[in-house]
Design an enzyme around this catalytic site. Structure first.
Site, PDB file in Angstrom:
ATOM      1  N   ASP A 175       2.791  -5.178   7.976  1.00 36.65           N
ATOM      2  CA  ASP A 175       1.626  -4.169   7.960  1.00 36.65           C
ATOM      3  C   ASP A 175       0.555  -5.090   7.833  1.00 36.65           C
ATOM      4  O   ASP A 175       0.174  -6.011   6.998  1.00 36.65           O
ATOM      5  CB  ASP A 175       1.838  -3.533   6.639  1.00 36.65           C
ATOM      6  CG  ASP A 175       0.452  -2.922   6.094  1.00 36.65           C
ATOM      7  OD1 ASP A 175      -0.630  -2.985   6.807  1.00 36.65           O
ATOM      8  OD2 ASP A 175       0.405  -2.236   4.957  1.00 36.65           O
ATOM      9  N   CYS A 194      -5.027   2.664  -3.735  1.00 36.53           N
ATOM     10  CA  CYS A 194      -3.739   3.028  -3.020  1.00 36.53           C
ATOM     11  C   CYS A 194      -2.400   2.225  -3.236  1.00 36.53           C
ATOM     12  O   CYS A 194      -1.647   1.858  -2.509  1.00 36.53           O
ATOM     13  CB  CYS A 194      -3.727   3.355  -1.445  1.00 36.53           C
ATOM     14  SG  CYS A 194      -4.644   4.907  -1.134  1.00 36.53           S
ATOM     15  N   HIS A 203       0.881  -1.059   0.093  1.00 37.81           N
ATOM     16  CA  HIS A 203      -0.164   0.011  -0.147  1.00 37.81           C
ATOM     17  C   HIS A 203       0.941   1.305  -0.011  1.00 37.81           C
ATOM     18  O   HIS A 203       2.095   1.118   0.389  1.00 37.81           O
ATOM     19  CB  HIS A 203      -0.784  -0.108   1.368  1.00 37.81           C
ATOM     20  CG  HIS A 203      -1.904   0.924   1.287  1.00 37.81           C
ATOM     21  ND1 HIS A 203      -1.495   2.302   1.653  1.00 37.81           N
ATOM     22  CD2 HIS A 203      -3.245   1.016   1.148  1.00 37.81           C
ATOM     23  CE1 HIS A 203      -2.676   2.975   1.764  1.00 37.81           C
ATOM     24  NE2 HIS A 203      -3.795   2.177   1.458  1.00 37.81           N
ATOM     25  N   GLN A 259      -4.564  -5.614   6.559  1.00 41.22           N
ATOM     26  CA  GLN A 259      -5.416  -6.405   6.013  1.00 41.22           C
ATOM     27  C   GLN A 259      -5.635  -7.945   6.222  1.00 41.22           C
ATOM     28  O   GLN A 259      -6.183  -8.664   5.859  1.00 41.22           O
ATOM     29  CB  GLN A 259      -5.363  -6.227   4.404  1.00 41.22           C
ATOM     30  CG  GLN A 259      -5.732  -4.938   3.698  1.00 41.22           C
ATOM     31  CD  GLN A 259      -7.117  -4.537   3.949  1.00 41.22           C
ATOM     32  OE1 GLN A 259      -8.093  -5.144   4.135  1.00 41.22           O
ATOM     33  NE2 GLN A 259      -7.170  -3.261   3.649  1.00 41.22           N
ATOM     34  N   LYS A 315     -10.557  -0.934  10.253  1.00 43.05           N
ATOM     35  CA  LYS A 315     -10.892  -2.121   9.314  1.00 43.05           C
ATOM     36  C   LYS A 315     -11.101  -3.505  10.443  1.00 43.05           C
ATOM     37  O   LYS A 315     -11.217  -4.595   9.718  1.00 43.05           O
ATOM     38  CB  LYS A 315      -9.389  -2.485   8.587  1.00 43.05           C
ATOM     39  CG  LYS A 315      -9.025  -1.246   7.559  1.00 43.05           C
ATOM     40  CD  LYS A 315      -7.937  -1.632   6.852  1.00 43.05           C
ATOM     41  CE  LYS A 315      -7.465  -0.083   6.153  1.00 43.05           C
ATOM     42  NZ  LYS A 315      -8.337   0.171   4.857  1.00 43.05           N
TER      43      LYS A 315
HETATM   44  C1  LIG Z   1      -2.481  -2.940   3.513  1.00 44.52           C
HETATM   45  C2  LIG Z   1      -2.655  -1.759   3.769  1.00 44.52           C
HETATM   46  N1  LIG Z   1      -1.773  -0.911   4.336  1.00 44.52           N
HETATM   47  C3  LIG Z   1      -1.854   0.239   4.839  1.00 44.52           C
HETATM   48  C4  LIG Z   1      -3.252   0.895   5.061  1.00 44.52           C
HETATM   49  C5  LIG Z   1      -3.506   2.316   5.563  1.00 44.52           C
HETATM   50  O1  LIG Z   1      -4.528   2.303   6.626  1.00 44.52           O
HETATM   51  P1  LIG Z   1      -5.062   3.664   7.270  1.00 44.52           P
HETATM   52  O2  LIG Z   1      -5.487   4.446   6.143  1.00 44.52           O
HETATM   53  O3  LIG Z   1      -6.057   3.350   7.995  1.00 44.52           O
HETATM   54  O4  LIG Z   1      -3.960   4.182   7.925  1.00 44.52           O
HETATM   55  C6  LIG Z   1      -4.211   0.283   3.992  1.00 44.52           C
HETATM   56  C7  LIG Z   1      -5.791   0.941   4.064  1.00 44.52           C
HETATM   57  O5  LIG Z   1      -6.380   0.490   3.119  1.00 44.52           O
HETATM   58  C8  LIG Z   1      -3.826  -1.188   3.702  1.00 44.52           C
HETATM   59  O6  LIG Z   1      -5.001  -1.534   3.203  1.00 44.52           O
END
Ligand SMILES: Cc1ncc(COP(=O)(O)O)c(C=O)c1O
Length: 409
Positions: A203, A367, A126, A206, A229
Site C-alpha cells: 500500500d 481511518c 489503514h 503515503q 495524494k
Molecule cells: C495508507 C493509506 N492506505 C489507503 C488509503 C486509502 O486511500 P484512498 O481513500 O485514496 O483510496 C489511505 C488514505 O488516506 C492511506 O493513507
C-alpha cells in the site's frame, strides 16, 4: 534568502490555493496526508481536456477520441516509467488505493484461499487495507493475522518472521503509515515473504509522494496508490501488478472496454491492462495524474526527500518543546507526518482552534482505529507536510498550539 527559500517561493507559485486567506490569515495547509494540493499544470491539463478534446477513449475513430486516447495512454506510460514497471500493461487505472486493494483481494487472493489459510497485515494498516481482507476471510474461512508494532510505532520484524508460516497465502502491508509516519522496511518484508513463496501487496498511498519507488527493485507483486495524494486529481489511482499474476486473474468488474467480444454464450476478455478497466474510465483523472507525475519528476526526489526530511525534523523538534504535547509515532524512519495529542484537550478542539488561525490539519482516527487503540488515545491531531511547506508554517503551527494550550489551561 537561501537557495531553498527561493526554490520554495517558485514552487508555491505553482499551487494557486496556497495564496488564499482563511479567516483573513494566510492558509497553512498541513493536511497533505489526506490529500495534496494541485499544481496549475494539473488543473490546466484537466480543463484542456474538457475545453479542447473531451471525448470517450478507445472506441472512436474521430480525431477527438484519438487525442483523448493518446493522452490517456501517455499517462499510463509516464506512470510505468515513474515506478519502473516492466510494461505499461502492468499499470491498471483504478479509482484509488482502496479500489486497488479490493481488486487484488477479490480477483487474486480470494480464489486462492481455503479454510484455515492466513493473510498477514500489520497493526498500522489503514482501514482500506484491513476491511477487504476481512471480507475475503469471512467468505472463505481464512484467518486475518496482524503483525504487532512496538511503542515507537515500528513493525516488530521478529514477530513478522515468526508469523510467516506455511499457512500464510498473502501479505498486504503499508509502506508508510498515514497516522504515525513510520516507514516500514518494505524490501526486507518482501524478501522474507518471497523466501517462502508468498506474494506481497504494497500500500503505497503515503509513500508514492515521498519516496522514489522502483517496483522492480522492490520486487513487490502488487502496489497501489491514489492520484490525489501525489498532487493529482481525486477518483483516479493505480494498481501495479506483475504481468504473470494479472494475466491469470479474473476480471474484477464486467462491462465495456474489458471485453474483446461478447455473445450470450461466451465473452472473450480484453488483453491487459484493459481487462481490469471496465466501463468508461476517469479519463480526465488519468490525464491529470500523468501531468502530476511529470511535475513531481521535474521537482525531483532529491529535493523532495531533502526538504521534507528537514521539515519533519524541524516540526518534531519544535513540537517536542511544547509542554503537554506528546507525539504519537516515534519510529527511527519516518515520513513527514507528525501526529500528536495535547493533555486535556480533545484533538477536535485542537483542529477547530488551529483552523481559526488558517491552519488545516486533520483530527480523528485517520481511518486507523486499531492504532488509536494501540496507543490508547481516542484520536490525534495530524500535521502532514508536502514539499511546498515551509519552516515558517511550522512556526505558525507551534504558536497556534501554544494558544490552544493557554486557552484550555
Ligand atoms: C495508507 C493509506 N492506505 C489507503 C488509503 C486509502 O486511500 P484512498 O481513500 O485514496 O483510496 C489511505 C488514505 O488516506 C492511506 O493513507
Amino acid at each position: 534568502m537561501s537557495e531553498i527559500d527561493v526554490k520554495l517561493l517558485e514552487i508555491r507559485q505553482d499551487f494557486p490555493v496556497l495564496n488564499r486567506l482563511v479567516y483573513g490569515k494566510p492558509l497553512v495547509y498541513l493536511d497533505n496526508a489526506a490529500t495534496t494540493q494541485k499544481p496549475k499544470c494539473v488543473i490546466s491539463a484537466i480543463s484542456d481536456y474538457y475545453l479542447n478534446y473531451n471525448s470517450n477513449i478507445h472506441r472512436g475513430v474521430h480525431r477527438l477520441s484519438q487525442e483523448a486516447t493518446d493522452e490517456y495512454e501517455k499517462s499510463r506510460k509516464f506512470i510505468k516509467e515513474f515506478i519502473n514497471a516492466n510494461t505499461a500493461s502492468e499499470i491498471i487505472f483504478t479509482r484509488g488505493t482502496t479500489e486497488g486493494i479490493n481488486l487484488v483481494a477479490h480477483s487474486f487472493v480470494r480464489p486462492r484461499l481455503k479454510e484455515g489459510d492466513e493473510i498477514l497485515i500489520t497493526h498500522m494498516e489503514h482501514h482500506s487495507n484491513i476491511v477487504p481482507w476481512q471480507i475475503v476471510c469471512e467468505e472463505t474461512g481464512a484467518q486475518l493475522r496482524v503483525v504487532p508494532i512496538n511503542d515507537a510505532g515500528e513493525l516488530i520484524f521478529e514477530e513478522y518472521e515468526k508469523m510467516l508460516t506455511d499457512k500464510v497465502k498473502f501479505v498486504s502491508v503499508v509502506y508508510v503509515s498515514n497516522s504515525l509516519g513510520t516507514i516500514n522496511p518494505i524490501e526486507e518484508i518482501i524478501k522474507k515473504a518471497h523466501s517462502k513463496g508468498i506474494p506481497v501487496l504494497v500500500d503505497a498511498a503515503q509513500s508514492i509522494q515521498h519516496i522514489k519507488i522502483d517496483v522492480r527493485k522492490l520486487g513487490c507483486d502488487f502496489l497501489v496508490f491514489s492520484g490525489h495524494k501525489i498532487y493529482g486529481p481525486t477518483g483516479i489511482g493505480v494498481l501495479y501488478g506483475k504481468q504473470i499474476y494479472l494475466e491469470k486473474m479474473s476480471p474484477y468488474q464486467g462491462g465495456g472496454d474489458m471485453i474483446k467480444s461478447v455473445s450470450f454464450e461466451r465473452t472473450i476478455y480484453n488483453d491487459l491492462p484493459y481487462k481490469f478497466e471496465a466501463g468508461t474510465p476517469n479519463i480526465e483523472g488519468a490525464i491529470g495524474l500523468g501531468k502530476a507525475i511529470e511535475y513531481v519528476s521535474q521537482i525531483g526526489f532529491d529535493f523532495i526527500i531533502e526538504h521534507e526530511t528537514q521539515l519533519l525534523k524541524y516540526a518534531q523538534d519544535k513540537l517536542s518543546e511544547i509542554d503537554g504535547l506528546k507525539i504519537i509515532g516515534n519510529a527511527a524512519r519516518k515520513a513527514s507526518v507528525v501526529s500528536f495529542v495535547l493533555d486535556n484537550v480533545h484533538p477536535h478542539d485542537v483542529g477547530t482552534m488551529l483552523d481559526v488561525d488558517g491552519i488545516a490539519v486533520r483530527t480523528g482516527h485517520h481511518c486507523t482505529e486499531p492504532i488509536m487503540r494501540r496507543f490508547e488515545v481516542p484520536a490525534t491531531t495530524r500535521a502532514s507536510f508536502a514539499f511546498y511547506n515551509t519552516k515558517q508554517e511550522i512556526d505558525v503551527l507551534a504558536q497556534s498550539i501554544q494558544k490552544v494550550i493557554k486557552m484550555f489551561s
